[in-house]
Design an enzyme around this catalytic site. Structure first.
Site, PDB file in Angstrom:
ATOM      1  N   ASP A   7       0.840  -1.201   0.000  1.00  0.00           N
ATOM      2  CA  ASP A   7       0.000   0.000   0.000  1.00  0.00           C
ATOM      3  C   ASP A   7       0.871   1.247   0.000  1.00  0.00           C
ATOM      4  OD1 ASP A   7      -2.287  -1.586   0.014  1.00  0.00           O
ATOM      5  OD2 ASP A   7      -2.324  -1.702   2.192  1.00  0.00           O
ATOM      6  N   LYS A  16       0.454  -8.103  -2.556  1.00  0.00           N
ATOM      7  CA  LYS A  16      -0.841  -7.607  -3.017  1.00  0.00           C
ATOM      8  C   LYS A  16      -0.680  -6.182  -3.502  1.00  0.00           C
ATOM      9  CE  LYS A  16      -4.181  -6.067  -0.247  1.00  0.00           C
ATOM     10  NZ  LYS A  16      -4.735  -4.797  -0.828  1.00  0.00           N
ATOM     11  N   ASP A  25      -5.426  -6.565  -6.582  1.00  0.00           N
ATOM     12  CA  ASP A  25      -6.628  -6.330  -5.776  1.00  0.00           C
ATOM     13  C   ASP A  25      -7.339  -5.065  -6.261  1.00  0.00           C
ATOM     14  OD1 ASP A  25      -8.481  -6.093  -3.708  1.00  0.00           O
ATOM     15  OD2 ASP A  25      -7.022  -5.267  -2.293  1.00  0.00           O
ATOM     16  N   LEU A  26      -8.131  -5.206  -7.336  1.00  0.00           N
ATOM     17  CA  LEU A  26      -8.841  -4.048  -7.903  1.00  0.00           C
ATOM     18  C   LEU A  26     -10.352  -4.113  -7.681  1.00  0.00           C
ATOM     19  CD1 LEU A  26      -6.907  -3.556 -11.275  1.00  0.00           C
ATOM     20  CD2 LEU A  26      -6.504  -2.458  -9.055  1.00  0.00           C
ATOM     21  N   LYS A  27     -10.846  -5.252  -7.186  1.00  0.00           N
ATOM     22  CA  LYS A  27     -12.259  -5.378  -6.789  1.00  0.00           C
ATOM     23  C   LYS A  27     -13.219  -4.913  -7.882  1.00  0.00           C
ATOM     24  CE  LYS A  27     -11.222  -4.618  -1.868  1.00  0.00           C
ATOM     25  NZ  LYS A  27      -9.843  -4.080  -1.950  1.00  0.00           N
ATOM     26  N   LEU A  28     -13.138  -5.526  -9.040  1.00  0.00           N
ATOM     27  CA  LEU A  28     -14.023  -5.127 -10.129  1.00  0.00           C
ATOM     28  C   LEU A  28     -15.494  -5.322  -9.751  1.00  0.00           C
ATOM     29  CD1 LEU A  28     -11.242  -5.417 -11.554  1.00  0.00           C
ATOM     30  CD2 LEU A  28     -12.497  -6.137 -13.587  1.00  0.00           C
ATOM     31  N   HIS A  29     -16.320  -4.389 -10.208  1.00  0.00           N
ATOM     32  CA  HIS A  29     -17.760  -4.443  -9.916  1.00  0.00           C
ATOM     33  C   HIS A  29     -18.460  -3.578 -10.951  1.00  0.00           C
ATOM     34  CE1 HIS A  29     -21.142  -4.081  -6.626  1.00  0.00           C
ATOM     35  NE2 HIS A  29     -21.580  -4.560  -7.776  1.00  0.00           N
ATOM     36  N   ASP A  30     -19.050  -4.225 -11.958  1.00  0.00           N
ATOM     37  CA  ASP A  30     -19.703  -3.493 -13.041  1.00  0.00           C
ATOM     38  C   ASP A  30     -20.635  -4.464 -13.741  1.00  0.00           C
ATOM     39  OD1 ASP A  30     -20.248  -1.538 -15.110  1.00  0.00           O
ATOM     40  OD2 ASP A  30     -18.301  -0.637 -14.652  1.00  0.00           O
ATOM     41  N   ILE A  31     -21.208  -4.044 -14.856  1.00  0.00           N
ATOM     42  CA  ILE A  31     -22.072  -4.960 -15.592  1.00  0.00           C
ATOM     43  C   ILE A  31     -21.217  -6.099 -16.143  1.00  0.00           C
ATOM     44  CG2 ILE A  31     -23.755  -3.156 -16.138  1.00  0.00           C
ATOM     45  CD1 ILE A  31     -22.589  -3.135 -18.996  1.00  0.00           C
ATOM     46  N   THR A  57     -13.702  -5.790   5.504  1.00  0.00           N
ATOM     47  CA  THR A  57     -13.432  -5.940   6.938  1.00  0.00           C
ATOM     48  C   THR A  57     -13.672  -4.638   7.712  1.00  0.00           C
ATOM     49  OG1 THR A  57     -11.076  -5.611   6.461  1.00  0.00           O
ATOM     50  CG2 THR A  57     -11.832  -7.876   6.777  1.00  0.00           C
ATOM     51  N   ARG A  76      -3.596  -8.472  12.401  1.00  0.00           N
ATOM     52  CA  ARG A  76      -2.677  -7.614  13.148  1.00  0.00           C
ATOM     53  C   ARG A  76      -1.954  -8.467  14.193  1.00  0.00           C
ATOM     54  NH1 ARG A  76      -3.926  -4.772   9.668  1.00  0.00           N
ATOM     55  NH2 ARG A  76      -4.765  -2.651   9.631  1.00  0.00           N
ATOM     56  N   GLY A 103      -0.610  -5.643   5.795  1.00  0.00           N
ATOM     57  CA  GLY A 103      -0.039  -4.420   5.258  1.00  0.00           C
ATOM     58  C   GLY A 103       0.806  -3.680   6.270  1.00  0.00           C
ATOM     59  N   ARG A 104       0.174  -2.739   6.954  1.00  0.00           N
ATOM     60  CA  ARG A 104       0.901  -1.834   7.858  1.00  0.00           C
ATOM     61  C   ARG A 104       1.747  -2.523   8.927  1.00  0.00           C
ATOM     62  NH1 ARG A 104      -4.413   1.922   8.392  1.00  0.00           N
ATOM     63  NH2 ARG A 104      -5.304  -0.107   7.865  1.00  0.00           N
TER      64      ARG A 104
END
Length: 233
Positions: A10, A32, A59-65, A119, A181, A210-211
């Protein structure tokens, strides 16, 4: 397929991401790349990371038709990534279209997983803001069942939901779990969190961290601690 720790890159620039990876000499990581880094650098950062021998979850989380998602996945499949994702909320039809787009002419494809509920989403927010009246666990399990019906390889979920998803969809159905964590760290903006050891106990196949690694004083030591607790323990 063995358990693994995914390191969330990130970062706001490719330079920062590659400088971070330079610390891991001789190690092949599973990383990622999310929206921030991909939108900043585009496909070139994916090619550079893959050239260095790392595995990569885009990790682009596609969401469309469905038609749009199918065409977008066909483009992403040419990047030689190891895993991609979309939002299960896009319906079974959209997930099936994504799978068609992702599958190359030779029949190979990256793993495809679906995001159930983020999350950062709590029961209260889901009910009050999204107007979904069911229990959070039940919504997540139904989204996972939809993903399995569409032919996907697994889902992104909280570690707290891994066991129930494996019960509903089978042990081979992957659970990729952020919200991890160390027990001595801050939760940040995530609500449903666990430690690496607890995620292993709950049945997660991959944890996304990540962090706690990228912002650690010694990222290599933090990564090795994660691997020790989640993979080797």
């Amino acid at each position: 397929m063995g358990k693994d720790v995914m390191v969330a890159l990130d970062f706001k620039s490719g330079e920062e991401a590659l400088n971070f990876l330079d610390q891991f000499t001789g190690k092949q990581l599973y990383v990622k790349v999310g929206m921030e880094l991909y939108y900043a650098e585009g496909p070139s950062i994916i090619r550079e990371i893959k050239k260095r021998g790392h595995k990569l979850f885009l990790d682009l989380k596609l969401h469309d038709i469905p038609n749009t998602v199918e065409k977008a996945m066909a483009v992403l499949s040419r990047l030689d990534v190891d895993m991609v994702n979309l939002h299960a909320a896009g319906t079974i039809e959209m997930m099936k279209a994504a799978l068609r787009g992702l599958t190359r002419e030779d029949g190979t494809r990256p793993l495809l997983i679906a995001v159930t509920q983020l999350t950062s989403t709590s029961q209260e927010r889901m009910q009050k803001e999204l107007l979904i009246p069911e229990e959070l666990d039940q919504v997540v399990i139904q989204y996972a069942k939809n993903a399995a019906e569409a032919g996907l390889d697994g889902v992104v979920c909280s570690p707290l939901e891994s066991g129930k998803i494996h019960e509903a969809c089978g042990s081979g159905f992957l659970t990729v779990t952020p919200g991890v964590r160390f027990d001595d760290a801050s939760k940040g903006d995530q609500v449903r969190v666990t430690t690496p050891a607890k995620a292993k106990e709950l049945g997660s196949d991959y944890i996304v961290v990540g962090r706690p690694i990228t912002q650690a004083e010694d990222p290599v030591a933090a990564y090795e601690r994660c691997v020790s607790e989640f993979v080797n323990a």
